[in-house]
Enzyme design. Structure first.
Site, PDB file in Angstrom:
ATOM      1  N   ASP A  44       0.536  -0.998  -0.278  1.00 53.51           N
ATOM      2  CA  ASP A  44      -0.023   0.134  -0.106  1.00 53.51           C
ATOM      3  C   ASP A  44       0.546   1.174   0.016  1.00 53.51           C
ATOM      4  O   ASP A  44       1.795   1.205   0.420  1.00 53.51           O
ATOM      5  CB  ASP A  44      -0.921  -0.485   1.360  1.00 53.51           C
ATOM      6  CG  ASP A  44      -1.413   1.475   1.095  1.00 53.51           C
ATOM      7  OD1 ASP A  44      -2.326   1.694   0.478  1.00 53.51           O
ATOM      8  OD2 ASP A  44      -1.849   1.971   2.179  1.00 53.51           O
ATOM      9  N   SER A  45       0.208   2.930  -0.637  1.00 55.00           N
ATOM     10  CA  SER A  45       1.061   3.608  -0.631  1.00 55.00           C
ATOM     11  C   SER A  45       1.493   3.795   0.996  1.00 55.00           C
ATOM     12  O   SER A  45       2.841   4.614   1.215  1.00 55.00           O
ATOM     13  CB  SER A  45       0.245   4.576  -0.722  1.00 55.00           C
ATOM     14  OG  SER A  45      -0.726   5.232  -0.130  1.00 55.00           O
TER      15      SER A  45
ATOM     16  N   TYR B 226      -0.305   8.545  -2.519  1.00 56.47           N
ATOM     17  CA  TYR B 226      -0.854   8.403  -3.736  1.00 56.47           C
ATOM     18  C   TYR B 226      -1.764   9.369  -4.357  1.00 56.47           C
ATOM     19  O   TYR B 226      -1.550   8.920  -5.488  1.00 56.47           O
ATOM     20  CB  TYR B 226      -0.531   6.756  -3.616  1.00 56.47           C
ATOM     21  CG  TYR B 226       0.754   5.879  -4.052  1.00 56.47           C
ATOM     22  CD1 TYR B 226       1.653   6.463  -3.106  1.00 56.47           C
ATOM     23  CD2 TYR B 226       0.714   4.632  -4.797  1.00 56.47           C
ATOM     24  CE1 TYR B 226       2.631   5.670  -3.308  1.00 56.47           C
ATOM     25  CE2 TYR B 226       1.386   3.835  -4.104  1.00 56.47           C
ATOM     26  CZ  TYR B 226       2.495   4.260  -3.474  1.00 56.47           C
ATOM     27  OH  TYR B 226       3.951   3.675  -3.562  1.00 56.47           O
ATOM     28  N   GLY B 227      -2.608   9.397  -3.876  1.00 53.46           N
ATOM     29  CA  GLY B 227      -3.831   9.542  -4.189  1.00 53.46           C
ATOM     30  C   GLY B 227      -3.730  11.022  -4.870  1.00 53.46           C
ATOM     31  O   GLY B 227      -4.712  11.418  -5.721  1.00 53.46           O
TER      32      GLY B 227
ATOM     33  N   CYS C 164     -11.428   3.375  -1.047  1.00 53.78           N
ATOM     34  CA  CYS C 164      -9.979   3.993  -0.467  1.00 53.78           C
ATOM     35  C   CYS C 164      -9.850   3.111   0.974  1.00 53.78           C
ATOM     36  O   CYS C 164     -10.433   2.961   1.843  1.00 53.78           O
ATOM     37  CB  CYS C 164     -10.188   5.218   0.016  1.00 53.78           C
ATOM     38  SG  CYS C 164      -8.435   5.854   0.879  1.00 53.78           S
TER      39      CYS C 164
ATOM     40  N   CYS D  95      -3.718  -1.609  -2.117  1.00 49.16           N
ATOM     41  CA  CYS D  95      -4.188   0.703  -2.224  1.00 49.16           C
ATOM     42  C   CYS D  95      -5.260   0.670  -3.212  1.00 49.16           C
ATOM     43  O   CYS D  95      -4.785  -0.107  -4.830  1.00 49.16           O
ATOM     44  CB  CYS D  95      -2.588   0.976  -2.683  1.00 49.16           C
ATOM     45  SG  CYS D  95      -2.695   2.574  -2.852  1.00 49.16           S
ATOM     46  N   ASN D  96      -6.652   1.569  -2.872  1.00 52.64           N
ATOM     47  CA  ASN D  96      -7.084   1.580  -4.246  1.00 52.64           C
ATOM     48  C   ASN D  96      -7.197   2.269  -5.523  1.00 52.64           C
ATOM     49  O   ASN D  96      -6.679   2.105  -6.460  1.00 52.64           O
ATOM     50  CB  ASN D  96      -8.768   2.187  -4.032  1.00 52.64           C
ATOM     51  CG  ASN D  96      -9.029   1.470  -2.835  1.00 52.64           C
ATOM     52  OD1 ASN D  96      -8.889   1.108  -1.415  1.00 52.64           O
ATOM     53  ND2 ASN D  96      -9.705   0.756  -2.966  1.00 52.64           N
TER      54      ASN D  96
ATOM     55  N   HIS E  91      -8.523   3.876   3.156  1.00 50.72           N
ATOM     56  CA  HIS E  91      -8.731   4.665   5.182  1.00 50.72           C
ATOM     57  C   HIS E  91     -10.285   4.588   5.634  1.00 50.72           C
ATOM     58  O   HIS E  91     -10.757   4.742   6.223  1.00 50.72           O
ATOM     59  CB  HIS E  91      -7.904   6.320   5.213  1.00 50.72           C
ATOM     60  CG  HIS E  91      -6.812   5.990   4.790  1.00 50.72           C
ATOM     61  ND1 HIS E  91      -6.106   5.821   4.149  1.00 50.72           N
ATOM     62  CD2 HIS E  91      -6.281   7.018   5.959  1.00 50.72           C
ATOM     63  CE1 HIS E  91      -4.738   5.486   4.659  1.00 50.72           C
ATOM     64  NE2 HIS E  91      -4.715   6.271   4.985  1.00 50.72           N
TER      65      HIS E  91
ATOM     66  N   GLU F 192      -6.006   9.675   9.460  1.00 50.49           N
ATOM     67  CA  GLU F 192      -4.038   9.658  10.128  1.00 50.49           C
ATOM     68  C   GLU F 192      -4.426  10.271  11.284  1.00 50.49           C
ATOM     69  O   GLU F 192      -3.928  10.159  12.297  1.00 50.49           O
ATOM     70  CB  GLU F 192      -3.695  10.060   9.061  1.00 50.49           C
ATOM     71  CG  GLU F 192      -3.888   9.094   8.260  1.00 50.49           C
ATOM     72  CD  GLU F 192      -2.319   8.749   7.093  1.00 50.49           C
ATOM     73  OE1 GLU F 192      -1.916   9.732   6.936  1.00 50.49           O
ATOM     74  OE2 GLU F 192      -2.182   7.568   6.358  1.00 50.49           O
TER      75      GLU F 192
END
Ligand code: DGL
Length: 263
Positions: free
Chosen positions: A8-9, A40-41, A182, A71-72, A184, A150
């Protein structure tokens, strides 16, 4: 014993790891979080593809038998392009969520929320339309959700008002199913549900992703025969930050996160 590789990022992919551990407790997992280059988004397609290839090459050096792109944004931009370049099976988080959403939706109006990159890629839309050409897809990027999660802002007035504003187009369109596209967003599920109403189905793809991994391990006869899997966590920067957030995503603390210079 070979491992399942996950990248993932950053830290968000631990939501997928949590589900993999639950469904496949005897498998070893090697996780890589690209904390030096997160997020990355907001990056371009070319950059996300390059980062994803580098992450996959790193995982392949760890002797993995299958790779899960948790990671999406990476799954949306990179997977359609790079999937067939590697011999190991590579699974992303888009298709499992799409399948579940198309199956769950009654009125065929499906909402998708994700990072700017994920929404811009239109991968979700294309995959939904492929399964159900009549489905109406309404998308919205929610760039503030990642920093909210986060920073531990999962509820409260500010969060509620931002969620309301981002989700207005989905609400106005009368979607009955929404893909949390996503890593998160599952942590914001209560406030998203509150805004959309209790009847709207929220799809969190981690469970389906783990089912898909299980299916592939079964079909290719790749299950570990031993008992009790071992998990190893690598990051490209700031292991302390990663360990500090791990509890929120994984549900248990993480020690022994190793920093590597793979990039
Ligand atoms: N992991 C990313 C995703 O699921 C979110 C964080 C980022 O932007 O890197 O799209």
């Amino acid at each position: 014993m070979k491992s399942i590789g996950v990248f993932d990022s950053g830290v968000g992919g631990l939501t997928v790891v949590k589900e993999l551990i639950r469904q496949l407790p005897n498998e070893n997992i090697v996780y890589f979080g690209d904390t030096a280059r997160v997020p990355y988004g907001i990056k371009s397609r070319e950059t996300v593809i390059r980062f994803s290839i580098e992450n996959i090459l790193f995982l392949l050096k760890q002797d993995v038998k299958l790779i899960c792109v948790a990671c999406n944004t990476a799954s949306s931009f990179a997977l359609p392009v790079i999937k067939n370049y590697f011999r190991a099976p590579i699974i992303g988080v888009i298709t499992p969520g799409v399948r579940e959403a198309v199956y769950a939706s009654q009125n065929k109006r499906i909402g998708v929320i994700g990072t700017k990159g994920t929404i811009k890629s239109r991968t979700y839309e294309m995959e939904i339309k492929q399964l159900d050409p009549k489905a109406k897809v309404v998308t919205a990027s929610c760039p503030l959700f990642v920093p909210f999660v986060e920073e531990g802002w999962l509820s409260g007035e500010v969060v509620l008002s931002v969620v309301k504003s981002y989700l207005k187009p989905l609400k106005d369109a009368g979607v009955d199913t929404v893909i949390l596209g996503c890593t998160h967003y599952p942590l914001l599920k209560p406030v998203i549900q509150q805004v959309l109403g209790k009847d709207v189905i929220l799809i969190d793809s981690a469970k389906q992703v783990a089912c898909e991994v299980k299916k592939i391990l079964a079909s290719e006869d790749l299950f570990n025969r031993g008992k009790g899997g071992k998990n190893v966590f690598y990051v490209s920067d700031n292991p302390e930050w990663f360990s500090g957030l791990a509890q929120r995503f994984l549900g248990s603390p993480l020690r022994n996160v190793k920093k590597v210079n793979n990039v």
